[in-house]
Design a protein around this motif. Structure first.
Motif, PDB file in Angstrom:
ATOM      1  N   ASP A   1      12.646 -11.422 -52.862  1.00  0.00           N
ATOM      2  CA  ASP A   1      13.265 -11.894 -54.091  1.00  0.00           C
ATOM      3  C   ASP A   1      12.566 -13.172 -54.545  1.00  0.00           C
ATOM      4  O   ASP A   1      12.739 -14.229 -53.928  1.00  0.00           O
ATOM      5  CB  ASP A   1      14.753 -12.170 -53.846  1.00  0.00           C
ATOM      6  N   PRO A   2      11.777 -13.118 -55.617  1.00  0.00           N
ATOM      7  CA  PRO A   2      11.056 -14.316 -56.068  1.00  0.00           C
ATOM      8  C   PRO A   2      11.985 -15.472 -56.448  1.00  0.00           C
ATOM      9  O   PRO A   2      11.571 -16.636 -56.400  1.00  0.00           O
ATOM     10  CB  PRO A   2      10.274 -13.823 -57.287  1.00  0.00           C
ATOM     11  N   ALA A   3      13.222 -15.145 -56.819  1.00  0.00           N
ATOM     12  CA  ALA A   3      14.142 -16.190 -57.263  1.00  0.00           C
ATOM     13  C   ALA A   3      14.856 -16.885 -56.105  1.00  0.00           C
ATOM     14  O   ALA A   3      15.457 -17.941 -56.288  1.00  0.00           O
ATOM     15  CB  ALA A   3      15.182 -15.593 -58.213  1.00  0.00           C
ATOM     16  N   SER A   4      14.790 -16.326 -54.924  1.00  0.00           N
ATOM     17  CA  SER A   4      15.484 -16.907 -53.781  1.00  0.00           C
ATOM     18  C   SER A   4      14.829 -18.222 -53.370  1.00  0.00           C
ATOM     19  O   SER A   4      13.615 -18.392 -53.461  1.00  0.00           O
ATOM     20  CB  SER A   4      15.452 -15.937 -52.600  1.00  0.00           C
ATOM     21  N   ARG A   5      15.638 -19.151 -52.902  1.00  0.00           N
ATOM     22  CA  ARG A   5      15.129 -20.430 -52.374  1.00  0.00           C
ATOM     23  C   ARG A   5      15.337 -20.515 -50.861  1.00  0.00           C
ATOM     24  O   ARG A   5      15.107 -21.583 -50.263  1.00  0.00           O
ATOM     25  CB  ARG A   5      15.838 -21.602 -53.033  1.00  0.00           C
TER      26      ARG A   5
ATOM     27  N   ARG B   1       7.582 -20.871 -52.215  1.00  0.00           N
ATOM     28  CA  ARG B   1       8.547 -20.662 -51.135  1.00  0.00           C
ATOM     29  C   ARG B   1       8.063 -21.283 -49.832  1.00  0.00           C
ATOM     30  O   ARG B   1       6.875 -21.261 -49.514  1.00  0.00           O
ATOM     31  CB  ARG B   1       8.774 -19.163 -50.906  1.00  0.00           C
ATOM     32  N   ARG B   2       8.984 -21.825 -49.077  1.00  0.00           N
ATOM     33  CA  ARG B   2       8.677 -22.287 -47.727  1.00  0.00           C
ATOM     34  C   ARG B   2       8.604 -21.066 -46.806  1.00  0.00           C
ATOM     35  O   ARG B   2       9.470 -20.190 -46.865  1.00  0.00           O
ATOM     36  CB  ARG B   2       9.747 -23.241 -47.221  1.00  0.00           C
ATOM     37  N   LEU B   3       7.577 -21.031 -45.959  1.00  0.00           N
ATOM     38  CA  LEU B   3       7.351 -19.864 -45.110  1.00  0.00           C
ATOM     39  C   LEU B   3       6.904 -20.306 -43.725  1.00  0.00           C
ATOM     40  O   LEU B   3       6.017 -21.149 -43.585  1.00  0.00           O
ATOM     41  CB  LEU B   3       6.276 -18.967 -45.737  1.00  0.00           C
ATOM     42  N   GLN B   4       7.526 -19.706 -42.716  1.00  0.00           N
ATOM     43  CA  GLN B   4       7.048 -19.809 -41.337  1.00  0.00           C
ATOM     44  C   GLN B   4       6.730 -18.397 -40.852  1.00  0.00           C
ATOM     45  O   GLN B   4       7.456 -17.446 -41.158  1.00  0.00           O
ATOM     46  CB  GLN B   4       8.108 -20.439 -40.425  1.00  0.00           C
ATOM     47  N   VAL B   5       5.631 -18.274 -40.106  1.00  0.00           N
ATOM     48  CA  VAL B   5       5.223 -16.966 -39.604  1.00  0.00           C
ATOM     49  C   VAL B   5       5.055 -17.016 -38.094  1.00  0.00           C
ATOM     50  O   VAL B   5       4.655 -18.031 -37.528  1.00  0.00           O
ATOM     51  CB  VAL B   5       3.897 -16.497 -40.246  1.00  0.00           C
ATOM     52  N   SER B   6       5.365 -15.915 -37.453  1.00  0.00           N
ATOM     53  CA  SER B   6       5.085 -15.737 -36.035  1.00  0.00           C
ATOM     54  C   SER B   6       3.907 -14.777 -35.930  1.00  0.00           C
ATOM     55  O   SER B   6       4.013 -13.609 -36.301  1.00  0.00           O
ATOM     56  CB  SER B   6       6.304 -15.163 -35.301  1.00  0.00           C
ATOM     57  N   VAL B   7       2.759 -15.296 -35.481  1.00  0.00           N
ATOM     58  CA  VAL B   7       1.541 -14.492 -35.460  1.00  0.00           C
ATOM     59  C   VAL B   7       1.519 -13.592 -34.231  1.00  0.00           C
ATOM     60  O   VAL B   7       2.074 -13.917 -33.176  1.00  0.00           O
ATOM     61  CB  VAL B   7       0.278 -15.376 -35.498  1.00  0.00           C
TER      62      VAL B   7
END
Length: 270
Positions: A193-197, A221-227
């Motif tokens: 959802d592009p509108a989500s914060r 958007r703030r993003l954390q990834v688990s590689v």
């Protein structure tokens, strides 16, 4: 917020090595098992996003030598540690053949966990990248925070039992399959959802993480990834899991990750 330049071990429990009995094993999808081990020390210390190195050890003649990394998928009140295992090769197939009562070696908890900092979260999982979000969703919901769980697979045969997901997390996942044989048809990123914060969290194959990073940049958007990288030790010795940081240096995903803020990685080199 997480920072690769900080002391990445702050706030983490010291990993321990334990031989743990298999309490239950269940085939939950094609070539995919949900296993629960009796390991109270790791269960008490683990945080969502951390992982264990799991192997049969050297007691079994002819055993493959290197353990395999698995996200901690759940911890139970009796000291259980849940693992979502998909059998790809010799090592994971040996683990899938374990029977209740047999033991395996667990080293953990390892790695840097997700840092939700009290935010509502939107979790995007591809394949067995679902595992850390089973753990995280249950904890976040218990703390009264909103969690959206978006889960994608290639087809219905690969889908982890949705009823079991709901029981473990108290959340019904939003399911996508590429061929439309279960849930909605399309890639899991179609659920964004592009509108989500909400804080965006991702775990799964590298192409998925790369797509999430592009989405996060485009929409602020703030993003954390688990590689998901190959690991031989889990403690920074073998250097088989390095990824390129945005500052140009190579970072060990087993100790400086496996969770990273997306802006700390060089997505052109991953």
């Amino acid at each position: 917020m997480l920072s690769a330049g900080s002391d990445v071990a702050v706030g983490r429990a010291t990993p321990v090595s334990r031989r743990a009995a298999l309490l239950s094993t269940r085939l939950v999808a094609r070539d995919t098992w949900w296993q629960e081990f009796d390991c109270p020390d790791i269960a008490a210390a683990a945080l969502p996003g951390q992982f264990v190195m799991l192997g049969v050890g050297l007691d079994e003649p002819g055993a493959w030598l290197l353990p395999r990394p698995f996200s901690v998928g759940w911890t139970g009140p009796g000291g259980e540690v849940g693992i979502l295992l998909r059998a790809y090769g010799q090592g994971t197939r040996a683990l899938a053949r374990l029977e209740v009562g047999q033991t395996a070696l667990l080293l953990g908890p390892l790695g840097r966990p997700f840092d939700t900092a009290g935010a509502d979260v939107e979790c995007v999982a591809g394949g067995v990248g679902l595992a850390p979000f089973i753990f995280l969703a249950a904890r976040e919901a218990a703390a009264g925070r909103r969690v959206r769980l978006i889960y994608g697979e290639r087809d219905a045969g690969a889908v982890f039992d949705p009823a079991l997901i709901a029981r473990l997390t108290d959340h019904d996942p939003e399911l996508f399959t590429e061929d439309g044989s279960a849930g909605r048809k399309g890639l899991v990123t179609a659920g964004l959802d592009p509108a989500s914060r909400a804080l965006l969290l991702g775990c799964g194959p590298t192409p998925l993480l790369r797509a999430l990073a592009a989405f996060a940049r485009e929409h602020g958007r703030r993003l954390q990834v688990s590689v998901e990288e190959h690991m031989g030790c889990g403690i920074g010795t073998c250097q088989g899991c390095v990824v390129r940081g945005a500052d140009g240096r190579w970072v060990k995903s087993c100790i400086e990750g496996s969770v990273f803020p997306a802006e700390e990685l060089d997505w052109g080199a991953i």
